[in-house]
Design a protein around this motif. Structure first.
Motif, mmCIF file in Angstrom:
data_model
loop_
_atom_site.group_PDB
_atom_site.id
_atom_site.type_symbol
_atom_site.label_atom_id
_atom_site.label_comp_id
_atom_site.label_asym_id
_atom_site.label_seq_id
_atom_site.Cartn_x
_atom_site.Cartn_y
_atom_site.Cartn_z
ATOM 1 N N TYR A 252 -9.079 55.043 -4.771
ATOM 2 C CA TYR A 252 -9.389 53.775 -4.115
ATOM 3 C C TYR A 252 -8.887 53.852 -2.679
ATOM 4 N N ASP A 253 -9.776 53.691 -1.722
ATOM 5 C CA ASP A 253 -9.396 53.730 -0.310
ATOM 6 C C ASP A 253 -8.857 52.365 0.086
ATOM 7 N N CYS A 254 -7.542 52.228 -0.009
ATOM 8 C CA CYS A 254 -6.918 50.931 0.248
ATOM 9 C C CYS A 254 -6.604 50.713 1.720
ATOM 10 N N GLY A 255 -7.044 51.645 2.568
ATOM 11 C CA GLY A 255 -7.008 51.390 4.001
ATOM 12 C C GLY A 255 -8.234 50.621 4.449
ATOM 13 N N ASP A 256 -9.124 50.380 3.520
ATOM 14 C CA ASP A 256 -10.370 49.649 3.756
ATOM 15 C C ASP A 256 -10.326 48.350 2.950
ATOM 16 N N LYS A 257 -10.774 47.261 3.527
ATOM 17 C CA LYS A 257 -10.668 45.962 2.853
ATOM 18 C C LYS A 257 -11.418 45.947 1.526
ATOM 19 N N ALA A 258 -12.623 46.465 1.514
ATOM 20 C CA ALA A 258 -13.395 46.473 0.273
ATOM 21 C C ALA A 258 -12.715 47.356 -0.775
ATOM 22 N N GLY A 259 -12.194 48.508 -0.359
ATOM 23 C CA GLY A 259 -11.490 49.389 -1.287
ATOM 24 C C GLY A 259 -10.229 48.740 -1.831
ATOM 25 N N PHE A 260 -9.541 47.996 -0.991
ATOM 26 C CA PHE A 260 -8.323 47.303 -1.405
ATOM 27 C C PHE A 260 -8.633 46.240 -2.460
ATOM 28 N N ILE A 261 -9.667 45.453 -2.221
ATOM 29 C CA ILE A 261 -10.052 44.427 -3.184
ATOM 30 C C ILE A 261 -10.529 45.062 -4.487
ATOM 31 N N THR A 262 -11.300 46.134 -4.378
ATOM 32 C CA THR A 262 -11.787 46.835 -5.565
ATOM 33 C C THR A 262 -10.634 47.357 -6.407
ATOM 34 N N ALA A 263 -9.622 47.932 -5.745
ATOM 35 C CA ALA A 263 -8.459 48.447 -6.468
ATOM 36 C C ALA A 263 -7.740 47.334 -7.215
ATOM 37 N N ASN A 264 -7.574 46.176 -6.573
ATOM 38 C CA ASN A 264 -6.915 45.055 -7.233
ATOM 39 C C ASN A 264 -7.685 44.618 -8.474
ATOM 40 N N ILE A 265 -9.003 44.544 -8.366
ATOM 41 C CA ILE A 265 -9.807 44.120 -9.519
ATOM 42 C C ILE A 265 -9.732 45.157 -10.632
ATOM 43 N N ALA A 266 -9.897 46.426 -10.269
ATOM 44 C CA ALA A 266 -9.926 47.493 -11.279
ATOM 45 C C ALA A 266 -8.601 47.582 -12.028
ATOM 46 N N LEU A 267 -7.488 47.534 -11.293
ATOM 47 C CA LEU A 267 -6.187 47.659 -11.961
ATOM 48 C C LEU A 267 -5.828 46.393 -12.717
ATOM 49 N N ALA A 268 -6.294 45.245 -12.250
ATOM 50 C CA ALA A 268 -6.061 44.006 -12.998
ATOM 51 C C ALA A 268 -6.825 44.028 -14.319
ATOM 52 N N LEU A 269 -8.060 44.503 -14.292
ATOM 53 C CA LEU A 269 -8.860 44.555 -15.514
ATOM 54 C C LEU A 269 -8.268 45.499 -16.549
ATOM 55 N N ALA A 270 -7.531 46.508 -16.085
ATOM 56 C CA ALA A 270 -6.957 47.496 -17.004
ATOM 57 C C ALA A 270 -5.687 47.006 -17.689
ATOM 58 N N ARG A 271 -5.190 45.829 -17.294
ATOM 59 C CA ARG A 271 -3.927 45.326 -17.847
ATOM 60 C C ARG A 271 -4.182 44.367 -18.995
ATOM 61 N N ASP A 272 -3.324 44.473 -20.013
ATOM 62 C CA ASP A 272 -3.461 43.604 -21.187
ATOM 63 C C ASP A 272 -3.088 42.162 -20.872
ATOM 64 N N ASP A 273 -2.142 41.960 -19.920
ATOM 65 C CA ASP A 273 -1.650 40.597 -19.694
ATOM 66 C C ASP A 273 -2.607 39.747 -18.881
ATOM 67 N N ILE A 274 -3.267 40.316 -17.910
ATOM 68 C CA ILE A 274 -4.136 39.516 -17.050
ATOM 69 C C ILE A 274 -5.599 39.950 -17.108
ATOM 70 N N GLY A 275 -5.858 41.104 -17.706
ATOM 71 C CA GLY A 275 -7.231 41.608 -17.763
ATOM 72 C C GLY A 275 -8.228 40.633 -18.346
ATOM 73 N N PRO A 276 -7.942 40.006 -19.500
ATOM 74 C CA PRO A 276 -8.919 39.076 -20.084
ATOM 75 C C PRO A 276 -9.264 37.907 -19.162
ATOM 76 N N SER A 277 -8.272 37.369 -18.468
ATOM 77 C CA SER A 277 -8.543 36.235 -17.576
ATOM 78 C C SER A 277 -9.402 36.654 -16.390
ATOM 79 N N VAL A 278 -9.092 37.824 -15.829
ATOM 80 C CA VAL A 278 -9.878 38.308 -14.689
ATOM 81 C C VAL A 278 -11.307 38.629 -15.137
ATOM 82 N N ARG A 279 -11.451 39.225 -16.315
ATOM 83 C CA ARG A 279 -12.770 39.568 -16.830
ATOM 84 C C ARG A 279 -13.599 38.306 -17.069
#
Length: 286
Positions: A252-279
């Motif tokens: 994830y290219d987090c020096g780029d705004k779109a890459g940064f947002i994408t990384a936040n979404i992808a890693l949030a979805l992978a988590r058991d605690d917040i993934g369902p809410s984000v999905r």
């Protein structure tokens, strides 16, 4: 063959692509869910057996050192309130595990790495660019260290990129293939698509021999008028083993705004605690 025990983190950048958020705030402290980018980079280094983290910083970057220090007031208050200190555990580094040096002028990545020469000494070392968040199991640098222990020399992390984007990367002239390893016969910094020798791009992880510091002692400016690490590496090809490793990881290219947002979404979805809410939120957007 000496082990890789040290890692250089070039973190002196101004973060202008994230202004105004980074006006008084180190870009490496921008959070991906609940951990800053620098934490992901340091965790990756520790998993790979790195013992000393060398931060090449600039003015206004003291928060990076503070983050890995003891937060006495915070910890005392949390204890008094019966709160667990477990969330802070990864922010504690052993004494002597963190060193900092200033890059006084923004002269390029090669210059930033050269600023760490006294800490590196005569040992091989890793370079980690925190903007490139690499997610894989094992971690990207662990995979590279494993390859280094097999073939030695210099190892760079490489990934295929679209030809129209070669002007944003260092590009490899490839040689023989050995599984995920590619012999590096040449390196070109930010070539135009029609001049690129391949579409195999260098991304933000390196294992380098200390001799590269001798090359950087007498630098020449390259693309963008900066001292390019790619140019210094290219000068070493043919004198030492040099390979590119295609790692099993998502970048994830987090020096780029779109890459940064994408990384936040992808890693949030992978988590058991917040993934369902984000999905569920994302599903409602359809």
């Amino acid at each position: 063959m000496k082990p890789v025990r040290k890692a250089v983190f070039p973190v002196a950048g101004l973060g202008t692509r994230f202004l105004p958020a980074t006006k008084a705030f180190a870009k490496e402290m921008l959070p991906i869910v609940d951990r800053p980018l620098i934490q992901y980079a340091v965790d990756e280094a520790r998993e790979a057996g790195i013992e000393q983290m060398i931060f090449v910083t600039g003015r206004g970057k003291s928060a990076l050192d503070d983050y890995f220090d003891i937060a006495y007031e915070l910890e005392t208050t949390m204890r008094a309130r019966g709160k667990s200190l477990e969330p802070l555990a990864a922010t504690r580094l052993p004494p002597g595990a963190l060193a900092s040096v200033r890059q006084q002028e923004p002269l390029g990545l090669g210059h930033a790495v050269w600023c760490a020469r006294d800490f590196v000494g005569d040992e091989p070392f890793a370079v980690i660019l925190p903007d490139d968040l690499m997610v894989g199991t094992p971690g990207c640098l662990r995979q590279m260290v494993d390859a280094y222990e097999r073939v030695g020399g210099n190892i760079i992390c490489v990934q295929e990129v679209p030809r129209e984007k070669t002007a944003s990367y260092g590009i490899v002239t490839p040689g023989a293939l050995d599984g995920a390893l590619t012999e590096v016969r040449g390196l070109v910094e930010k070539p135009r698509p029609e001049e690129a020798p391949s579409t195999l791009a260098v991304v933000g992880r390196y294992i380098l021999q200390p001799e590269i510091m001798r090359v950087l002692d007498n630098p020449t400016t390259g693309a963008g008028g900066e001292i390019q690490l790619t140019d210094a590496m290219a000068a070493m090809i043919g004198t030492q083993p040099f390979h590119g490793l295609t790692v099993d990881a998502v970048r994830y290219d987090c020096g780029d705004k779109a890459g940064f947002i994408t990384a936040n979404i992808a890693l949030a979805l992978a988590r058991d605690d917040i993934g369902p809410s984000v999905r569920a939120f994302l599903a409602d957007l359809d």
